[in-house]
Design an enzyme around this catalytic site. Structure first.
Site, mmCIF file in Angstrom:
data_model
loop_
_atom_site.group_PDB
_atom_site.id
_atom_site.type_symbol
_atom_site.label_atom_id
_atom_site.label_comp_id
_atom_site.label_asym_id
_atom_site.label_seq_id
_atom_site.Cartn_x
_atom_site.Cartn_y
_atom_site.Cartn_z
ATOM 1 N N GLY A 77 45.262 13.139 60.247
ATOM 2 C CA GLY A 77 46.227 13.166 59.601
ATOM 3 C C GLY A 77 46.889 13.721 58.589
ATOM 4 O O GLY A 77 48.156 13.866 57.807
ATOM 5 N N CYS A 78 46.243 13.823 57.593
ATOM 6 C CA CYS A 78 46.255 13.966 56.095
ATOM 7 C C CYS A 78 46.791 15.842 56.036
ATOM 8 O O CYS A 78 47.330 15.616 55.187
ATOM 9 C CB CYS A 78 45.096 13.458 55.680
ATOM 10 S SG CYS A 78 44.868 12.314 55.281
ATOM 11 N N THR A 79 46.219 16.232 57.564
ATOM 12 C CA THR A 79 46.096 17.564 56.920
ATOM 13 C C THR A 79 47.478 17.608 57.457
ATOM 14 O O THR A 79 48.474 18.498 57.238
ATOM 15 C CB THR A 79 44.983 18.813 58.323
ATOM 16 O OG1 THR A 79 43.813 18.304 57.496
ATOM 17 C CG2 THR A 79 45.384 19.925 57.983
ATOM 18 N N ALA A 86 49.775 16.926 54.884
ATOM 19 C CA ALA A 86 49.741 18.256 54.071
ATOM 20 C C ALA A 86 50.828 19.476 54.479
ATOM 21 O O ALA A 86 52.052 20.075 53.253
ATOM 22 C CB ALA A 86 48.478 18.869 53.375
#
Length: 152
Positions: free
Chosen positions: A44-46, A49
């Site tokens: 999710g964070c990738t 970003a």
């Protein structure tokens, strides 16, 4: 809880380049999209970003700087930035002090740091708060919509 219309709390943290990012230095110059995320290189964070990366020029055109914050180390941020060619700064909030200052809640029964995005205008006032762990890329779209409204 911080609310829309509140003055954004002042902070300074180290960036991936070793410089210090200080919120007060941005005041009067540009809006800030300050996004808190759980951890570098997780799915999710990738996605979040990379979505900010892919639309970064649009944020710049709207007079905004994108800034990511997590408790990962500067070294982890450097690897994440290089791996995904992120053009914006990531800030290392190792002790979670800025996360606490911004009252970012923990998620999943308190096990994970939360995912919250703040849009802060040029005067340092919070114009938008979006809190969602599951809709990571929606943070990007929502922030852009708010900036478009601020430009009008």
């Amino acid at each position: 809880m911080l609310q829309i219309g509140d003055q954004a709390p002042e902070f300074s943290l180290k960036t991936t380049t070793g410089d210090t990012f200080q919120l007060s230095e941005q005041r009067g110059k540009r809006s800030i999209v300050l996004y808190f995320y759980p951890k570098d290189d997780t799915p999710g964070c990738t996605a979040e970003a990379c979505s900010f990366r892919d639309q970064y020029e649009e944020f710049q055109d709207l007079g905004a700087e994108v800034v990511g914050v997590s408790s990962d180390s500067e070294a982890a941020h450097q690897k994440f930035t290089q791996k995904h060619r992120l053009p914006f700064p990531l800030l290392a909030d190792a002790g979670g002090q800025v996360r606490k200052l911004y009252e970012v809640p923990r998620a999943l029964l308190g096990l994970l740091p939360g995912r919250v995005t703040f849009v802060i205008d040029k005067a340092g006032v919070i114009q938008y708060i979006f809190n969602s762990m599951s809709r990571a890329t929606d943070h990007v779209a929502q922030a852009k919509e708010v900036l478009l409204r601020l430009e009008k």
